[in-house]
Design a protein around this motif. Structure first.
Motif, PDB file in Angstrom:
ATOM      1  N   SER A 171      19.221   1.385  79.333  1.00 24.37           N
ATOM      2  CA  SER A 171      18.379   1.782  80.466  1.00 24.37           C
ATOM      3  C   SER A 171      16.933   1.609  80.046  1.00 24.37           C
ATOM      4  O   SER A 171      16.633   1.244  78.910  1.00 24.37           O
ATOM      5  N   ASP A 172      16.004   1.881  80.962  1.00 27.08           N
ATOM      6  CA  ASP A 172      14.592   1.676  80.652  1.00 27.08           C
ATOM      7  C   ASP A 172      14.118   2.551  79.502  1.00 27.08           C
ATOM      8  O   ASP A 172      13.209   2.179  78.757  1.00 27.08           O
ATOM      9  N   ARG A 173      14.724   3.729  79.319  1.00 27.42           N
ATOM     10  CA  ARG A 173      14.245   4.653  78.292  1.00 27.42           C
ATOM     11  C   ARG A 173      15.276   4.983  77.215  1.00 27.42           C
ATOM     12  O   ARG A 173      14.923   5.565  76.195  1.00 27.42           O
ATOM     13  N   PHE A 174      16.534   4.599  77.417  1.00 26.85           N
ATOM     14  CA  PHE A 174      17.583   4.994  76.487  1.00 26.85           C
ATOM     15  C   PHE A 174      18.205   3.792  75.779  1.00 26.85           C
ATOM     16  O   PHE A 174      18.473   2.764  76.404  1.00 26.85           O
ATOM     17  N   THR A 175      18.426   3.952  74.475  1.00 31.15           N
ATOM     18  CA  THR A 175      19.003   2.908  73.629  1.00 31.15           C
ATOM     19  C   THR A 175      20.112   3.507  72.785  1.00 31.15           C
ATOM     20  O   THR A 175      19.929   4.573  72.167  1.00 31.15           O
ATOM     21  N   PHE A 176      21.246   2.827  72.740  1.00 32.34           N
ATOM     22  CA  PHE A 176      22.333   3.223  71.831  1.00 32.34           C
ATOM     23  C   PHE A 176      22.067   2.577  70.474  1.00 32.34           C
ATOM     24  O   PHE A 176      21.689   1.412  70.394  1.00 32.34           O
ATOM     25  N   ARG A 177      22.298   3.327  69.411  1.00 30.11           N
ATOM     26  CA  ARG A 177      21.990   2.836  68.065  1.00 30.11           C
ATOM     27  C   ARG A 177      23.083   3.250  67.079  1.00 30.11           C
ATOM     28  O   ARG A 177      23.539   4.388  67.093  1.00 30.11           O
ATOM     29  N   LEU A 217       9.774   8.448  74.984  1.00 31.40           N
ATOM     30  CA  LEU A 217       9.192   9.626  75.611  1.00 31.40           C
ATOM     31  C   LEU A 217       8.589   9.329  76.975  1.00 31.40           C
ATOM     32  O   LEU A 217       8.446  10.231  77.801  1.00 31.40           O
ATOM     33  N   TRP A 218       8.205   8.053  77.200  1.00 36.23           N
ATOM     34  CA  TRP A 218       7.682   7.664  78.498  1.00 36.23           C
ATOM     35  C   TRP A 218       8.314   6.355  78.942  1.00 36.23           C
ATOM     36  O   TRP A 218       8.887   5.621  78.130  1.00 36.23           O
ATOM     37  N   HIS A 219       8.207   6.077  80.209  1.00 37.74           N
ATOM     38  CA  HIS A 219       8.712   4.820  80.766  1.00 37.74           C
ATOM     39  C   HIS A 219       7.885   3.659  80.206  1.00 37.74           C
ATOM     40  O   HIS A 219       6.665   3.780  80.035  1.00 37.74           O
ATOM     41  N   PRO A 220       8.519   2.514  79.906  1.00 35.20           N
ATOM     42  CA  PRO A 220       7.763   1.388  79.327  1.00 35.20           C
ATOM     43  C   PRO A 220       6.650   0.859  80.227  1.00 35.20           C
ATOM     44  O   PRO A 220       5.712   0.223  79.737  1.00 35.20           O
ATOM     45  N   ASP A 221       6.711   1.102  81.533  1.00 39.40           N
ATOM     46  CA  ASP A 221       5.667   0.644  82.454  1.00 39.40           C
ATOM     47  C   ASP A 221       4.567   1.683  82.666  1.00 39.40           C
ATOM     48  O   ASP A 221       3.672   1.473  83.486  1.00 39.40           O
ATOM     49  N   ASP A 222       4.626   2.787  81.942  1.00 34.88           N
ATOM     50  CA  ASP A 222       3.608   3.824  82.059  1.00 34.88           C
ATOM     51  C   ASP A 222       2.307   3.327  81.422  1.00 34.88           C
ATOM     52  O   ASP A 222       2.192   3.207  80.206  1.00 34.88           O
ATOM     53  N   ARG A 223       1.303   3.041  82.261  1.00 30.87           N
ATOM     54  CA  ARG A 223       0.048   2.472  81.770  1.00 30.87           C
ATOM     55  C   ARG A 223      -0.859   3.503  81.113  1.00 30.87           C
ATOM     56  O   ARG A 223      -1.889   3.155  80.530  1.00 30.87           O
ATOM     57  N   ASN A 224      -0.493   4.772  81.183  1.00 33.63           N
ATOM     58  CA  ASN A 224      -1.298   5.815  80.555  1.00 33.63           C
ATOM     59  C   ASN A 224      -1.025   5.943  79.069  1.00 33.63           C
ATOM     60  O   ASN A 224      -1.710   6.692  78.372  1.00 33.63           O
ATOM     61  N   HIS A 225       0.021   5.254  78.580  1.00 33.91           N
ATOM     62  CA  HIS A 225       0.392   5.366  77.168  1.00 33.91           C
ATOM     63  C   HIS A 225       0.607   3.967  76.583  1.00 33.91           C
ATOM     64  O   HIS A 225       1.586   3.296  76.924  1.00 33.91           O
TER      65      HIS A 225
END
Length: 275
Positions: free
Chosen positions: A75-81, A120-128
């Motif tokens: 998903s945009d924020r979750f990765t299986f490792r 911690l944030w969405h990859p498209d969050d321009r504030n971070h």
């Protein structure tokens, strides 16, 4: 004048076209759902157990760890490792308030674990610009505590230094945080700090009380209570040897090289080229 305008337009297209192609190509390697990654790391360890004092920064007794992991972003924020790792830890009662007991150990252990990594944030969050992540997982480690006695190395677990046969393949719980440091198109460097909580108190071969030395083999008795090497009287059977109310663990701080192996866009592009 008309020919000058046409020449200028062609020149602009020549400049802009490769940049457009590069920007389009770069999106193929972004970590979006469907991306596969490889992750290799090298770092330092610190054992946390009965043979160290947590606030003693003068005697950290650092070790080393190296591992390799495979990851899939679902998903945009979750990765299986999933990861396999080899780590070296060691501890000693020397320079602690229990130095008179003279116990020590070292251990080179393998581990495997799998879990989830969350940005911690969405990859498209321009504030971070930098997006840290947290992780948690479960796995197994094989504990192999050893020590040196009279110039020889001995494995402690088979000697039953506390009179018990403990599990040498305990479950581990891992949790930590990571921060991207340097990012390229397909390769990135991350810094990670991870704590591993071992569901065993025998990582260091110390947990409960001193057994009755008179019922032990001479080598086992000598390594169970090492006060004699300091010229001191051995502990009585039943005296406190370790703290079994707190499980052992270890901390790892590592640098990680991340390689984006493939993404959904890149896979789609390759299929379209074949077609």
């Amino acid at each position: 004048m008309k020919s000058i305008k046409i020449s200028a337009l062609l020149a602009l297209l020549v400049i802009a076209w490769p940049a457009h192609l590069y920007a389009q190509r770069s999106t193929y390697w972004q970590e979006r759902p469907g991306a596969w990654l490889l992750n290799a790391g090298l770092g330092t360890t610190r054992y946390l157990g009965d043979m160290n004092e947590r606030g003693d920064l003068a005697h950290l007794r650092l070790g080393v760890a190296m591992g390799i992991a495979a990851a899939y972003r679902f998903s945009d924020r979750f990765t299986f490792r999933a990861e396999a790792q080899l780590y070296y830890i060691h501890g000693s009662q020397q320079d602690t308030h229990l130095s008179y007991n003279n116990l020590s150990f070292r251990s080179l252990n393998p581990e495997i674990w799998a879990g989830v990594q969350m940005d911690l944030w969405h990859p498209d969050d321009r504030n971070h610009i930098i997006i840290p992540y947290v992780m948690a997982g479960v796995g197994f480690t094989c504990i192999t505590p050893k020590t040196t006695y009279k110039g020889q190395t001995y494995s402690l677990a088979p000697l039953h230094t506390e009179g018990v046969d403990y599990n040498r393949l305990p479950v581990i719980l891992r949790y930590g945080i990571g921060v991207p440091i340097v990012a390229g198109e397909r390769f990135k460097w991350h810094l990670e700090g991870v704590y591993t909580h071992v569901l065993s108190d025998y990582v260091d071969d110390v947990s409960t009380v001193y057994p009755d030395r008179s019922r032990m083999e001479p080598l086992a008795a000598a390594l169970s209570d090492r006060r004699l090497e300091l010229g001191k009287t051995p502990n009585l059977a039943g005296a406190k040897r370790g703290n079994n109310t707190r499980r052992d663990g270890y901390f790892i701080l590592s640098a990680r090289l991340i390689w984006v192996v493939s993404t959904a866009k890149q896979q789609h592009y390759r299929r379209s080229r074949r077609g």
